[in-house]
Design an enzyme around this catalytic site. Structure first.
Site, short mmCIF file in Angstrom:
data_model
loop_
_atom_site.label_atom_id
_atom_site.label_comp_id
_atom_site.label_asym_id
_atom_site.label_seq_id
_atom_site.Cartn_x
_atom_site.Cartn_y
_atom_site.Cartn_z
N ASP A 9 0.89 -1.17 0.00
CA ASP A 9 0.00 0.00 0.00
C ASP A 9 0.92 1.22 0.00
O ASP A 9 1.71 1.41 0.92
CB ASP A 9 -0.86 -0.04 1.28
CG ASP A 9 -1.69 1.22 1.44
OD1 ASP A 9 -2.60 1.22 2.28
OD2 ASP A 9 -1.42 2.21 0.73
N ILE A 10 0.86 2.01 -1.03
CA ILE A 10 1.84 3.11 -1.22
C ILE A 10 1.81 4.09 -0.05
O ILE A 10 2.82 4.74 0.25
CB ILE A 10 1.59 3.83 -2.56
CG1 ILE A 10 2.86 4.57 -3.02
CG2 ILE A 10 0.40 4.77 -2.51
CD1 ILE A 10 2.82 5.02 -4.47
N GLY A 31 -9.61 5.51 -5.60
CA GLY A 31 -8.34 4.80 -5.87
C GLY A 31 -7.20 5.24 -4.97
O GLY A 31 -7.39 5.58 -3.79
N ASP A 33 -5.56 7.97 -5.09
CA ASP A 33 -5.75 9.39 -4.74
C ASP A 33 -6.52 9.48 -3.42
O ASP A 33 -6.11 10.16 -2.46
CB ASP A 33 -6.55 10.05 -5.87
CG ASP A 33 -6.51 11.57 -5.81
OD1 ASP A 33 -7.22 12.21 -6.62
OD2 ASP A 33 -5.78 12.11 -4.95
N SER A 116 -2.76 5.58 -14.05
CA SER A 116 -3.83 5.42 -15.05
C SER A 116 -4.33 4.00 -15.22
O SER A 116 -5.23 3.76 -16.02
CB SER A 116 -3.38 5.93 -16.44
OG SER A 116 -3.41 7.33 -16.47
N GLY A 118 -5.96 2.12 -13.20
CA GLY A 118 -7.17 1.78 -12.42
C GLY A 118 -8.39 2.43 -13.04
O GLY A 118 -8.81 2.06 -14.15
N ILE A 119 -8.91 3.44 -12.38
CA ILE A 119 -10.14 4.12 -12.85
C ILE A 119 -9.99 4.65 -14.28
O ILE A 119 -10.91 4.68 -15.07
CB ILE A 119 -10.51 5.25 -11.85
CG1 ILE A 119 -10.86 4.61 -10.48
CG2 ILE A 119 -11.63 6.14 -12.36
CD1 ILE A 119 -10.93 5.58 -9.33
N TYR A 120 -8.75 5.04 -14.63
CA TYR A 120 -8.54 5.59 -15.98
C TYR A 120 -8.33 4.51 -17.05
O TYR A 120 -8.03 4.80 -18.20
CB TYR A 120 -7.37 6.59 -15.97
CG TYR A 120 -7.74 7.96 -15.42
CD1 TYR A 120 -9.05 8.22 -15.01
CD2 TYR A 120 -6.82 8.97 -15.32
CE1 TYR A 120 -9.40 9.46 -14.48
CE2 TYR A 120 -7.15 10.22 -14.81
CZ TYR A 120 -8.46 10.45 -14.39
OH TYR A 120 -8.80 11.67 -13.88
N1 APR Z 1 -1.29 1.78 -3.02
C1 APR Z 1 -0.73 1.52 -4.22
N2 APR Z 1 -1.42 1.44 -5.37
C2 APR Z 1 -2.74 1.62 -5.30
C3 APR Z 1 -3.42 1.91 -4.07
C4 APR Z 1 -2.61 1.98 -2.91
N3 APR Z 1 -3.15 2.25 -1.71
N4 APR Z 1 -4.75 2.03 -4.35
C5 APR Z 1 -4.90 1.81 -5.68
N5 APR Z 1 -3.69 1.56 -6.24
C6 APR Z 1 -3.38 1.25 -7.63
C7 APR Z 1 -4.49 0.66 -8.45
O1 APR Z 1 -4.56 -0.75 -8.23
C8 APR Z 1 -4.01 0.98 -9.85
O2 APR Z 1 -3.13 -0.05 -10.30
O3 APR Z 1 -3.07 2.47 -8.28
C9 APR Z 1 -3.21 2.28 -9.67
C10 APR Z 1 -3.90 3.49 -10.27
O4 APR Z 1 -5.31 3.36 -10.08
P1 APR Z 1 -6.25 4.63 -9.65
O5 APR Z 1 -5.97 4.99 -8.27
O6 APR Z 1 -7.63 4.24 -10.02
O7 APR Z 1 -5.74 5.83 -10.56
P2 APR Z 1 -5.95 6.09 -12.13
O8 APR Z 1 -6.28 4.86 -12.88
O9 APR Z 1 -4.75 6.88 -12.53
O10 APR Z 1 -7.24 7.02 -12.17
C11 APR Z 1 -7.12 8.32 -11.61
O11 APR Z 1 -8.93 7.97 -10.14
O12 APR Z 1 -8.74 8.13 -7.89
C12 APR Z 1 -9.17 8.80 -9.01
O13 APR Z 1 -8.86 11.12 -8.48
C13 APR Z 1 -8.36 10.03 -9.24
O14 APR Z 1 -9.76 10.81 -11.00
C14 APR Z 1 -8.52 10.21 -10.70
C15 APR Z 1 -8.51 8.77 -11.22
#
Ligand code: APR
Length: 330
Positions: A9-10, A31, A33, A116, A118-120
């Site tokens: 967990d980062i 996510g 963020d 990017s 995850g949600i993106y």
């Molecule tokens: N520690 C490490 N990695 C994590 C954690 C964590 N606690 N939580 C999620 N991740 C990973 C996810 O598994 C994914 O592989 O971070 C990566 C990026 O995923 P997202 O957090 O969904 O980010 P992203 O795909 O860049 O989408 C960004 O999502 O959270 C919102 O505000 C953010 O609108 C923006 C969008």
């Protein structure tokens, strides 16, 4: 090791800076963020409010507040559509700009999530390739410890064909070695052409050398062979240890101590950096007290990459990570 892939967990990582996959408002989200804002506390949001947002591909820095990390570098990755809307170039810019910002703030260690992915919706194997490519390019000219943090190992993806080829190679060799051990216990007579190939490759290497060369090299230590090979390849020390994913401090220790005994992963990392064929890799390992063995999956994966002449240590580490095996380097 300048580039490590870890499962964590980062928000828990104690390094100089962690990177947040933010959105253009920088005011938090889901996510990673959401996790970072929650762990850092409300003062982070207060500082983010003063930043005036962030464009896709760019990066801005704040304090880490309640996080173990001193800084948070917020970058906005591209939303993935179809790969034809400059998604890759924006994603590359996220890593480059975040690393530059870390360097400007004298960070010695930085942790990235897979931006990017995850949600993106950026395809995870492609997102990983971009991350490794941009970070390794940066590390060839800068000294920094960089983590790629995988939060959910179950959806960690590497190139499917590569993964299947390696798995098939392990099944073929690893099974044989178990069979070999079983048969040796019952004294069955078995000849595996691979083992004969390795033996004949080592023999032909020795035949090529003059007798006094071979005798001279017999008592050569690991570090002497390493330095000799760097010279023979016309490499600089830095090229060698960076291609081995080894930090400068460890290389200096090895260079200054002819009897230095490296770990097996370090010895193999140098053999990969020098792009040694299998026979010379085994010779170099033996000087450190090790050998590649077919009763060890890690060794079989290394042998796979050497036989296929793929010496990209970052690609090898992605495969080792996917197979839950130790990574190469210090
Ligand atoms: N520690 C490490 N990695 C994590 C954690 C964590 N606690 N939580 C999620 N991740 C990973 C996810 O598994 C994914 O592989 O971070 C990566 C990026 O995923 P997202 O957090 O969904 O980010 P992203 O795909 O860049 O989408 C960004 O999502 O959270 C919102 O505000 C953010 O609108 C923006 C969008």
């Amino acid at each position: 090791m300048p580039l490590k892939i870890i499962c964590e967990d980062i928000t828990k990582i104690n390094c100089d800076a962690i990177v947040n996959a933010a959105n253009s408002t920088l005011l938090g989200g889901g996510g990673v963020d959401g996790a970072i804002h929650k762990a850092a506390g409300k003062n982070l949001l207060a500082e983010c409010r003063t930043l005036g947002g962030c464009k896709t591909g760019e990066a801005k820095i704040t304090k880490g507040y309640k996080l173990p990390a001193k800084y948070i570098i917020h970058t906005v990755g591209p939303r993935y559509k179809d790969g034809k809307h400059e998604e890759e170039s924006y994603l590359r810019a996220c890593y480059r700009n975040s690393l530059e910002l870390a360097k400007q703030n004298k960070c010695k260690s930085v942790a990235f999530p897979l931006i990017s992915s995850g949600i993106y919706m950026y395809p995870k194997d492609e997102a990983l390739k971009v991350a490794v490519d941009e970070i390794s390019t940066f590390l060839f000219k800068e000294e920094m410890l960089v983590y790629i943090v995988i939060y959910d190992k179950s959806n960690y993806k590497i190139d499917e064909k590569l993964f299947n080829d390696i798995s098939a190679y392990i099944d073929k060799n690893y099974v044989e070695s178990i069979l070999l051990e079983k048969c040796l216990n019952f004294n069955y007579d078995i000849d595996f052409e691979e083992d004969e190939q390795i033996v004949s490759a080592v023999e032909s290497e020795y035949k090529k050398r003059s007798l006094d060369d071979a005798l001279k090299q017999l008592d050569e230590s690991f570090s002497q062979m390493l330095l000799r090979k760097i010279d023979e390849k016309g490499m600089t020390d830095a090229e060698c240890y960076k291609n081995a994913n080894i930090d400068r401090k460890l290389f200096s220790k090895i260079r200054s101590n002819r009897f230095y005994k490296p770990s097996k992963t370090t010895a193999i990392a140098f053999a990969i950096a020098l792009e040694l064929p299998l026979a010379e890799t085994n010779e170099m390992l033996m000087k450190a007290g090790f050998a590649l063995s077919h009763s060890n999956k890690f060794d079989i994966v290394i042998e796979y990459f050497i036989i296929n002449e793929n010496y990209n240590i970052f690609e090898i580490n992605q495969a080792l990570f996917a197979l839950d095996l130790p990574l190469l380097g210090v």
